[in-house]
Design a protein around this motif. Sequence first.
Motif, PDB file in Angstrom:
ATOM      1  N   ASN A   1       0.852  -1.178   0.000  1.00 13.52           N
ATOM      2  CA  ASN A   1       0.000   0.000   0.000  1.00 13.52           C
ATOM      3  C   ASN A   1       0.896   1.239   0.000  1.00 13.52           C
ATOM      4  OD1 ASN A   1      -2.013   1.898   0.290  1.00 13.52           O
ATOM      5  ND2 ASN A   1      -2.472   1.392   2.424  1.00 13.52           N
ATOM      6  N   ALA A   2       1.116   1.823  -1.184  1.00 10.15           N
ATOM      7  CA  ALA A   2       2.007   2.972  -1.309  1.00 10.15           C
ATOM      8  C   ALA A   2       1.437   4.178  -0.568  1.00 10.15           C
ATOM      9  CB  ALA A   2       2.223   3.318  -2.781  1.00 10.15           C
ATOM     10  N   ARG A   3       2.312   4.905   0.137  1.00 11.13           N
ATOM     11  CA  ARG A   3       1.861   6.005   0.993  1.00 11.13           C
ATOM     12  C   ARG A   3       1.267   7.164   0.193  1.00 11.13           C
ATOM     13  NH1 ARG A   3       4.423  10.634   2.898  1.00 11.13           N
ATOM     14  NH2 ARG A   3       3.546  11.467   4.838  1.00 11.13           N
ATOM     15  N   HIS A   4       1.918   7.553  -0.890  1.00  8.56           N
ATOM     16  CA  HIS A   4       1.463   8.727  -1.635  1.00  8.56           C
ATOM     17  C   HIS A   4       0.280   8.422  -2.558  1.00  8.56           C
ATOM     18  CE1 HIS A   4       4.597  11.352  -0.157  1.00  8.56           C
ATOM     19  NE2 HIS A   4       5.501  10.431  -0.427  1.00  8.56           N
ATOM     20  N   SER A   5       0.397   7.335  -3.323  1.00 10.42           N
ATOM     21  CA  SER A   5      -0.662   7.025  -4.290  1.00 10.42           C
ATOM     22  C   SER A   5      -1.833   6.276  -3.672  1.00 10.42           C
ATOM     23  CB  SER A   5      -0.090   6.197  -5.440  1.00 10.42           C
ATOM     24  OG  SER A   5       0.311   4.911  -4.976  1.00 10.42           O
ATOM     25  N   LYS A   6      -1.610   5.677  -2.476  1.00 10.13           N
ATOM     26  CA  LYS A   6      -2.623   4.846  -1.813  1.00 10.13           C
ATOM     27  C   LYS A   6      -3.015   3.641  -2.674  1.00 10.13           C
ATOM     28  CE  LYS A   6      -2.822   8.037   1.364  1.00 10.13           C
ATOM     29  NZ  LYS A   6      -2.101   7.864   2.643  1.00 10.13           N
ATOM     30  N   GLU A   7      -2.158   3.320  -3.637  1.00 12.31           N
ATOM     31  CA  GLU A   7      -2.451   2.236  -4.570  1.00 12.31           C
ATOM     32  C   GLU A   7      -1.939   0.904  -4.022  1.00 12.31           C
ATOM     33  OE1 GLU A   7      -1.326   0.968  -9.180  1.00 12.31           O
ATOM     34  OE2 GLU A   7      -0.361   2.689  -8.234  1.00 12.31           O
ATOM     35  N   LEU A   8      -2.777  -0.135  -4.124  1.00 10.99           N
ATOM     36  CA  LEU A   8      -2.368  -1.479  -3.735  1.00 10.99           C
ATOM     37  C   LEU A   8      -1.756  -2.173  -4.938  1.00 10.99           C
ATOM     38  CD1 LEU A   8      -5.361  -2.743  -1.543  1.00 10.99           C
ATOM     39  CD2 LEU A   8      -3.080  -2.123  -0.760  1.00 10.99           C
ATOM     40  N   THR A   9      -0.522  -2.649  -4.794  1.00 13.77           N
ATOM     41  CA  THR A   9       0.144  -3.333  -5.900  1.00 13.77           C
ATOM     42  C   THR A   9       0.735  -4.648  -5.419  1.00 13.77           C
ATOM     43  OG1 THR A   9       2.182  -2.089  -5.448  1.00 13.77           O
ATOM     44  CG2 THR A   9       0.730  -1.222  -7.165  1.00 13.77           C
ATOM     45  N   LYS A  10       0.686  -5.639  -6.308  1.00 10.53           N
ATOM     46  CA  LYS A  10       1.320  -6.926  -6.026  1.00 10.53           C
ATOM     47  C   LYS A  10       2.720  -6.893  -6.638  1.00 10.53           C
ATOM     48  CE  LYS A  10      -0.935 -10.847  -6.457  1.00 10.53           C
ATOM     49  NZ  LYS A  10      -1.567 -12.057  -7.057  1.00 10.53           N
ATOM     50  N   ARG A  11       3.717  -7.257  -5.838  1.00  5.77           N
ATOM     51  CA  ARG A  11       5.100  -7.172  -6.302  1.00  5.77           C
ATOM     52  C   ARG A  11       5.888  -8.421  -5.886  1.00  5.77           C
ATOM     53  NH1 ARG A  11       6.795  -1.247  -6.293  1.00  5.77           N
ATOM     54  NH2 ARG A  11       4.870  -0.053  -5.945  1.00  5.77           N
ATOM     55  N   ILE A  12       6.835  -8.792  -6.732  1.00  4.07           N
ATOM     56  CA  ILE A  12       7.833  -9.806  -6.380  1.00  4.07           C
ATOM     57  C   ILE A  12       9.099  -9.045  -6.017  1.00  4.07           C
ATOM     58  CG2 ILE A  12       9.186 -11.796  -7.125  1.00  4.07           C
ATOM     59  CD1 ILE A  12       6.253 -12.415  -6.951  1.00  4.07           C
ATOM     60  N   ILE A  13       9.608  -9.292  -4.808  1.00  2.00           N
ATOM     61  CA  ILE A  13      10.782  -8.570  -4.314  1.00  2.00           C
ATOM     62  C   ILE A  13      11.900  -9.558  -3.967  1.00  2.00           C
ATOM     63  CG2 ILE A  13      11.651  -6.928  -2.593  1.00  2.00           C
ATOM     64  CD1 ILE A  13       9.384  -5.793  -4.287  1.00  2.00           C
ATOM     65  N   ASP A  14      13.109  -9.240  -4.423  1.00  2.00           N
ATOM     66  CA  ASP A  14      14.301  -9.945  -3.950  1.00  2.00           C
ATOM     67  C   ASP A  14      14.792  -9.178  -2.725  1.00  2.00           C
ATOM     68  OD1 ASP A  14      14.048 -11.531  -6.184  1.00  2.00           O
ATOM     69  OD2 ASP A  14      15.613 -10.504  -7.325  1.00  2.00           O
ATOM     70  N   PRO A  15      14.571  -9.701  -1.521  1.00  4.79           N
ATOM     71  CA  PRO A  15      14.914  -8.941  -0.314  1.00  4.79           C
ATOM     72  C   PRO A  15      16.425  -8.948  -0.034  1.00  4.79           C
ATOM     73  CG  PRO A  15      14.045 -11.081   0.297  1.00  4.79           C
ATOM     74  CD  PRO A  15      13.960 -11.014  -1.202  1.00  4.79           C
ATOM     75  N   TYR A  16      17.003  -7.757   0.112  1.00  6.95           N
ATOM     76  CA  TYR A  16      18.438  -7.639   0.370  1.00  6.95           C
ATOM     77  C   TYR A  16      18.746  -7.412   1.852  1.00  6.95           C
ATOM     78  CZ  TYR A  16      19.259  -7.120  -4.694  1.00  6.95           C
ATOM     79  OH  TYR A  16      19.339  -7.319  -6.047  1.00  6.95           O
ATOM     80  N   VAL A  17      18.011  -6.489   2.457  1.00  8.89           N
ATOM     81  CA  VAL A  17      18.300  -6.131   3.852  1.00  8.89           C
ATOM     82  C   VAL A  17      17.085  -5.442   4.450  1.00  8.89           C
ATOM     83  CG1 VAL A  17      19.240  -3.839   3.302  1.00  8.89           C
ATOM     84  CG2 VAL A  17      20.043  -5.028   5.347  1.00  8.89           C
ATOM     85  N   VAL A  18      16.954  -5.550   5.782  1.00 10.39           N
ATOM     86  CA  VAL A  18      15.922  -4.811   6.508  1.00 10.39           C
ATOM     87  C   VAL A  18      16.626  -3.749   7.344  1.00 10.39           C
ATOM     88  CG1 VAL A  18      14.087  -4.928   8.229  1.00 10.39           C
ATOM     89  CG2 VAL A  18      14.346  -6.773   6.572  1.00 10.39           C
ATOM     90  N   VAL A  19      16.175  -2.507   7.220  1.00 13.19           N
ATOM     91  CA  VAL A  19      16.801  -1.375   7.899  1.00 13.19           C
ATOM     92  C   VAL A  19      15.805  -0.759   8.885  1.00 13.19           C
ATOM     93  CG1 VAL A  19      17.885   0.881   7.581  1.00 13.19           C
ATOM     94  CG2 VAL A  19      18.189  -0.896   5.850  1.00 13.19           C
ATOM     95  N   LEU A  20      16.285  -0.439  10.076  1.00 12.29           N
ATOM     96  CA  LEU A  20      15.462   0.293  11.033  1.00 12.29           C
ATOM     97  C   LEU A  20      15.839   1.761  10.941  1.00 12.29           C
ATOM     98  CD1 LEU A  20      13.377   0.269  13.341  1.00 12.29           C
ATOM     99  CD2 LEU A  20      15.288   0.019  14.937  1.00 12.29           C
ATOM    100  N   TYR A  21      14.902   2.588  10.488  1.00 14.52           N
ATOM    101  CA  TYR A  21      15.179   4.008  10.291  1.00 14.52           C
ATOM    102  C   TYR A  21      14.120   4.851  10.987  1.00 14.52           C
ATOM    103  CZ  TYR A  21      15.830   8.535   8.067  1.00 14.52           C
ATOM    104  OH  TYR A  21      16.013   9.876   7.850  1.00 14.52           O
ATOM    105  N   GLU A  22      14.559   5.633  11.990  1.00 15.48           N
ATOM    106  CA  GLU A  22      13.655   6.494  12.752  1.00 15.48           C
ATOM    107  C   GLU A  22      12.440   5.723  13.277  1.00 15.48           C
ATOM    108  OE1 GLU A  22      12.708  10.014  10.540  1.00 15.48           O
ATOM    109  OE2 GLU A  22      14.704  10.868  10.813  1.00 15.48           O
TER     110      GLU A  22
END
Length: 324
Positions: A165-186
């Motif tokens: 659920n994209a924040r700006h467009s509010k559009e729901l999209t189905k995606r295939i992601i190759d996950p590289y890393v998880v980052v904790l930011y703020e």
Amino acid sequence: MKPVKKAVNPAGISEKVIRLLEIYTLIAQNKFPSLALLMERFHVSKRTIFRYLELINIIDPIEYEKEKDGYKFTAGDRIKKPALNNEELQAILAAGESVSHLGSVFKEDFLKIVMRTFALRDIQNDKHPIVVKAPDAVFSIKIESILKILLACIQEKRAVEIIYNARHSKELTKRIIDPYVVVLYEGIWILVGYCHLRKTIRSFALDRIMEIKERNLYFNAQPDFDLKAYLSTPWGIVDGKEARIKVRFKKEISDYILRKDKWHSSEKRTVLPNGDVELSFTVAGVDEIKRWIYSWLPHAEVINPRWFRKQIKKELSASISSHS
């Protein structure tokens, strides 16, 4: 038929000594080994096991635990845990303070590891000499579940399928992601990976992932991907259009601005003759740096680009109207 060679024990150690060490270790690990288990493990008689136990009893007294149907050391835990000096203890406490901001699950796991590894009675007290002031991570049962899937797939280099659920467009999209890393930011957990829909590296906030599934699609990371460079390009790590921002800070707060060598890897700074300070940054998207600029009001002024200056003026005017 060739004769079967007998396994050679390390450094000529006898079979008896090896068995004694194994039994001692089992008891020390609180496994409560029983006679039946030891007889089956070493393929020896009950009498032989009793002899082994008598020898161990001479070194460290042992006794039979009826409820566990096995043996334990009379004096309790025999695994020696390393003691920490004061400096090492402070480092552990500081690390614990940092981990506590990641969420209760991470904090509990950290404490279990520390207590199991070191000779500490309790490190959960409110008198730590070091306090880490940082935003607590956004955490929930849903995010915990997403994290577990992502960490497993990152380790195994397997793709995931998400509904985002994209924040700006509010559009729901189905995606295939190759996950590289998880980052904790703020305080926000963010996945960085290759998006097959957009054909590029993208960032995804975990709290905006509506659904996630593991896929048996194995991947290799993009050969030209540099995580350090990727994280240093934007103000934070939220995607957006690249912009060159110049901000002027009044001399009244110049000491606060100059106390850090750099606020961002792309920063260029100029101290003006009147004491004001100008900082320039190259950022990917302005949402995050905008919040940072607002934190310095009324002593901060956007100089360039003009469109960003107008955007700031419009938002501040709306805020003034709301407070009138």
